[in-house]
Structure formats: structure tokens, C-alpha cells
Design an enzyme around this catalytic site. Sequence first.
Site, mmCIF file in Angstrom:
data_model
loop_
_atom_site.group_PDB
_atom_site.id
_atom_site.type_symbol
_atom_site.label_atom_id
_atom_site.label_comp_id
_atom_site.label_asym_id
_atom_site.label_seq_id
_atom_site.Cartn_x
_atom_site.Cartn_y
_atom_site.Cartn_z
ATOM 1 N N GLY A 48 0.770 -1.240 0.000
ATOM 2 C CA GLY A 48 0.000 0.000 0.000
ATOM 3 C C GLY A 48 0.800 1.288 0.000
ATOM 4 C CD GLU A 103 1.923 0.723 7.402
ATOM 5 O OE1 GLU A 103 1.363 0.801 6.281
ATOM 6 O OE2 GLU A 103 1.885 -0.292 8.105
ATOM 7 C CG ASP A 104 -1.109 1.952 3.171
ATOM 8 O OD1 ASP A 104 -0.754 1.594 4.310
ATOM 9 O OD2 ASP A 104 -1.702 1.207 2.383
ATOM 10 C CG ASP A 107 -7.567 -0.100 10.971
ATOM 11 O OD1 ASP A 107 -8.121 0.414 11.951
ATOM 12 O OD2 ASP A 107 -8.126 -0.957 10.267
ATOM 13 C CE LYS A 135 -9.296 2.712 8.357
ATOM 14 N NZ LYS A 135 -9.820 1.357 8.145
ATOM 15 C CG PHE A 155 -12.692 -0.303 3.689
ATOM 16 C CD1 PHE A 155 -11.592 -0.989 4.181
ATOM 17 C CD2 PHE A 155 -12.975 -0.386 2.333
ATOM 18 C CE1 PHE A 155 -10.784 -1.749 3.344
ATOM 19 C CE2 PHE A 155 -12.169 -1.145 1.489
ATOM 20 C CZ PHE A 155 -11.077 -1.823 1.998
ATOM 21 C CB VAL A 156 -10.159 4.993 2.910
ATOM 22 C CG1 VAL A 156 -11.046 5.924 3.709
ATOM 23 C CG2 VAL A 156 -8.951 4.563 3.757
ATOM 24 C CG ASP A 162 -5.785 -3.658 -1.030
ATOM 25 O OD1 ASP A 162 -5.380 -3.159 0.033
ATOM 26 O OD2 ASP A 162 -6.131 -4.847 -1.140
ATOM 27 N NE ARG A 168 -2.370 -2.867 -3.769
ATOM 28 C CZ ARG A 168 -2.406 -3.082 -2.460
ATOM 29 N NH1 ARG A 168 -2.386 -2.073 -1.616
ATOM 30 N NH2 ARG A 168 -2.471 -4.307 -1.987
HETATM 31 P P1 IMP Z 1 -3.032 -1.969 11.035
HETATM 32 O O1 IMP Z 1 -2.006 -3.030 11.289
HETATM 33 O O2 IMP Z 1 -4.397 -2.388 11.537
HETATM 34 O O3 IMP Z 1 -2.637 -0.596 11.534
HETATM 35 O O4 IMP Z 1 -3.258 -1.896 9.483
HETATM 36 C C1 IMP Z 1 -2.313 -1.459 8.590
HETATM 37 C C2 IMP Z 1 -2.573 -1.989 7.198
HETATM 38 O O5 IMP Z 1 -3.926 -2.402 6.997
HETATM 39 C C3 IMP Z 1 -2.352 -0.881 6.184
HETATM 40 O O6 IMP Z 1 -1.010 -0.846 5.781
HETATM 41 C C4 IMP Z 1 -3.289 -1.266 5.061
HETATM 42 O O7 IMP Z 1 -2.643 -2.144 4.165
HETATM 43 C C5 IMP Z 1 -4.426 -2.007 5.724
HETATM 44 N N1 IMP Z 1 -5.614 -1.137 5.921
HETATM 45 C C6 IMP Z 1 -6.058 -0.610 7.086
HETATM 46 N N2 IMP Z 1 -7.164 0.132 6.896
HETATM 47 C C7 IMP Z 1 -7.434 0.065 5.574
HETATM 48 C C8 IMP Z 1 -8.461 0.669 4.757
HETATM 49 O O8 IMP Z 1 -9.366 1.396 5.204
HETATM 50 N N3 IMP Z 1 -8.387 0.397 3.418
HETATM 51 C C9 IMP Z 1 -7.428 -0.401 2.863
HETATM 52 N N4 IMP Z 1 -6.447 -0.971 3.599
HETATM 53 C C10 IMP Z 1 -6.448 -0.738 4.947
#
Ligand code: IMP
Length: 178
Positions: A48, A103-104, A107, A135, A155-156, A162, A168
Site C-alpha cells: 500500500g 505507511e499508507d 488502523d 484512523k 474503510f478507504v 486496496d 490502488r
Molecule cells: P493496522 O495493522 O491495523 O494498523 O493496518 C495497517 C494496514 O492495513 C495498512 O497498511 C493497510 O494495508 C491495511 N488497511 C487498514 N485500513 C485500511 C483501509 O481502510 N483500506 C485499505 N487498507 C487498509
Amino acid sequence: MNTISINGEVFSLMFSEAEILRRIKEIARTISTDYLGKTPIFVGVLNGAVIFLSDLVREVTVDLEVDFLKLSSYGDEKFSSGSVKLLKDFDVHIGGRDILIVEDIVDTGLSIEFIKKLVFPRNPASVKVVTLLHKKKSQQNQNIEYVGFEIPDEFVIGYGLDHSQKYRNLRGIYRLTK
Ligand code: IMP
């Protein structure tokens, strides 16, 4: 293009390409000041962060290197599975280096937590995180140095993010409407 329909779900524009690029220029200015005289390694988290990383590094004015980590992803789901696995490690030695994880989106914060546990025992000079999107979840207190935009828990897609590996390549960022 303000809305997109995907298999009956409607996504609406959250940030335009122009808004994203404007914010990236601001972050890049701050990073360039903070890392003056250093040569940080920008570590993109695949897949991402690729698009954000490529726009970000071209706005940064200090010397830098680029490397990538790949973690297991959400798969086809919209929610974190709660477990993270390493699919690709660093190609370079990070001992004594300034590491900036790119990071993109952050979450749950599990991916960042996993990466920090991987990185710290290798004794880097410093570890910071830049994420385009964060988030906001009130119960969490994540330590992220550079944040592009705080967003609600939605969700985005687009600009690297993606939905089942697709979308993407959208230039803007779109949110799933209820
Ligand atoms: P985390 O480990 O929960 O912080 O999630 C990080 C990864 O989850 C990001 O690098 C994304 O690849 C994916 N992700 C989290 N939220 C979204 C979303 O809303 N859309 C798409 N991918 C997401």
C-alpha cells in the site's frame, strides 16, 4: 469523479489528488528539516505505501535511501485479521541507521507494533513513523511522528490503498459510504 460504485457499494471522495500532494509537500518539508545532515532509510511497507513513498521521497531534500518490508495483509477483508506475519525483511543492515517507516494507513496499529519489535533489536540510531492516513481510535495512543490526515474509522481505497488488491491506482482517496 466524486463517487465510485463497486459491486453495489458506493465510495465517495475523501481527499483529492491535489489535497494529498499539498499535504505531502508539507510533511516532506518537516522531515527534511528534522533529518538535516542525516541519511535516513525510508522503509515502505508493501504494497500500500508504494505510491505515498514515491511521491514523498521526491519532495524530501536530504539524502536518503529506500528499502521495503512486506507484511501479510488483510486479504480480501475490510478488517484487520489481528495477526501480522513478515513476508519480506530489509535488504540492508539497519544498525546505526535512521529508520523512517512509511505507511499508507495506520488502523489498529498492529503492523507498526510488529515492525518496531523487528527493528529495535537491530539497534538503529532512530526509528520514526510517517503515515499518510491515521484512523483515529480514541482508546489507542500510538506514537506516530508524522501524520498526513487523521480520518474516522472508515474503510478507504485509492492512492495505494486496496479493496481485494484493486483500486490502488485511483488518484484520490475514497471512503465507503454507509
Ligand atoms: P493496522 O495493522 O491495523 O494498523 O493496518 C495497517 C494496514 O492495513 C495498512 O497498511 C493497510 O494495508 C491495511 N488497511 C487498514 N485500513 C485500511 C483501509 O481502510 N483500506 C485499505 N487498507 C487498509
